[in-house]
Design an enzyme around this catalytic site. Structure first.
Site, PDB file in Angstrom:
ATOM      1  N   SER A  50      39.072  45.908  35.734  1.00 38.40           N
ATOM      2  CA  SER A  50      40.036  45.298  34.812  1.00 38.40           C
ATOM      3  C   SER A  50      41.433  45.876  34.983  1.00 38.40           C
ATOM      4  CB  SER A  50      39.570  45.474  33.362  1.00 38.40           C
ATOM      5  OG  SER A  50      39.534  46.841  32.996  1.00 38.40           O
ATOM      6  N   HIS A  51      41.557  47.001  35.717  1.00 44.40           N
ATOM      7  CA  HIS A  51      42.870  47.591  35.988  1.00 44.40           C
ATOM      8  C   HIS A  51      43.188  47.598  37.483  1.00 44.40           C
ATOM      9  CE1 HIS A  51      43.804  48.829  31.904  1.00 44.40           C
ATOM     10  NE2 HIS A  51      42.535  49.184  31.781  1.00 44.40           N
ATOM     11  N   GLU A 191      38.959  43.371  29.971  1.00 45.15           N
ATOM     12  CA  GLU A 191      37.513  43.174  30.057  1.00 45.15           C
ATOM     13  C   GLU A 191      37.121  41.828  29.447  1.00 45.15           C
ATOM     14  OE1 GLU A 191      35.161  44.732  31.535  1.00 45.15           O
ATOM     15  OE2 GLU A 191      36.254  46.528  32.177  1.00 45.15           O
TER      16      GLU A 191
END
Length: 340
Positions: A50-51, A191
């Protein structure tokens, strides 16, 4: 490669090249390209999808919306013996941190403790890169930032807070410091977005719909409100971060950030507060003795089979350094389309 129809394996160098190419294609200046791309590489390297390069979609949208300065030249202001401010001039937060970090560390060594406020920045990333970098240099570090008002307070139904992450770093002997970084929301917004993209339900407790009802529908939660972790405890921490990384440093709250966004759905705009403490200055010739005592705390945790925060990320680094990373094929196609 796993199932070729679903996943594509990339080396970290390929991830870096792709990130830099997309950011350059969208007009980001070279210094910002390098700094921003490295945070995405770090996300993929540590298997924090998610990053990772998913954030290229976020950056491209933010740039197209005109909500980030592409060639901002941050300005460092030395305002007090233990305080420094960096005006990001509307650019991404990574370069301002790189520029302010040496000043922050010098002040912490001189005074024992120092703080940096990064103002007028666009922030889309995790906070662990900042505290990990400081902990590797021997400092105890904290970092905080608000975001957009996406999260309802405990007992409420309307967004007030951002995901409002906090991060902590502690220096240790060996290759890795002790680091944790978590949102005060039940989960990072990315997320939920990844669940939406995959058509997967989210667990109950992550969000509520626009009417305030619990939901497992990722899209409904994104349109409604996210929830804090731990009920009133997470809500209280989120409030603290709103205050110390907003009004305390003269920057926006999450509600002000989303109002500034004006429905562009771009990345949050505001500030970041980072605090560094030098154990050597604080403890003098007793520093090594007391840091050794801290190691007993970690040993008491892991000796009973518990996992230290960031341990999973460090283990992932060893894998991805050799084997690269797996990226969903659909996501990779969407990212490569940004080069057209």
């Amino acid at each position: 490669m796993t199932d070729a129809a679903e996943k594509v394996r990339l080396s970290l160098e390929e991830v870096r090249a792709l990130a830099e190419a997309v950011l350059s294609r969208h007009g980001l200046s070279e210094r910002h390209v390098k700094a921003v791309a490295e945070t995405m590489v770090a996300g993929e390297r540590d298997e924090c999808a998610s990053h990772g390069i998913y954030r290229l979609l976020v950056c491209a949208h933010t740039i197209k919306a005109g909500k980030v300065a592409l060639d901002a030249e941050p300005v460092v202001h030395d305002i007090a013996p233990a305080l420094v401010r960096v005006d990001a001039k509307g650019g991404y937060a990574q370069l301002p941190f790189q520029m302010g970090k040496p000043v922050l560390e010098e002040k912490a060594r001189n005074c024992g403790i120092a703080a940096i406020g990064i103002n007028n920045c666009v922030h889309f990333a995790a906070l662990w890169p900042e505290v990990e970098a400081l902990a590797r240099d021997g400092f105890v570090a904290f970092a905080f930032t608000p975001s957009h008002a996406w999260v309802a307070p405990a007992g409420g139904t309307r967004p007030v807070f951002g995901t409002n992450p906090l991060a902590f770093g502690w220096p240790r002997p060996g290759p890795h410091p002790y680091v944790f970084d978590f949102a005060t929301s039940a989960v990072a917004r990315g997320e939920i977005e990844l669940h939406r993209r995959a058509g997967k339900p989210i667990p109950l407790g992550w969000g509520i719909d626009a009417e305030g009802n619990p939901t497992t529908d990722a899209a409904a939660a994104l349109e409604g409100a996210m929830l804090t972790f731990g009920g009133h405890k997470g809500s209280a921490l989120a409030t603290m971060i709103e205050l110390i990384a907003g009004p305390l440093i003269g920057d926006m709250t999450s509600a002000e950030s989303i109002a500034y966004d004006d429905n562009a759905k771009a990345s949050p705009f505001g500030g970041e507060l980072i605090i560094a403490i030098d154990p050597a200055r604080f403890l003098g010739d007793k520093a090594a003795e007391h840091l050794a005592r801290a190691e007993a705390v970690f040993e008491n945790i892991v000796s009973q089979g518990a996992r230290l925060p960031s341990q999973r990320r460090y283990e992932a680094r060893e894998r991805t350094r050799v084997h690269g990373v797996e990226v969903p094929a659909k996501l990779l196609a969407d990212i490569k389309a940004l080069l057209d």
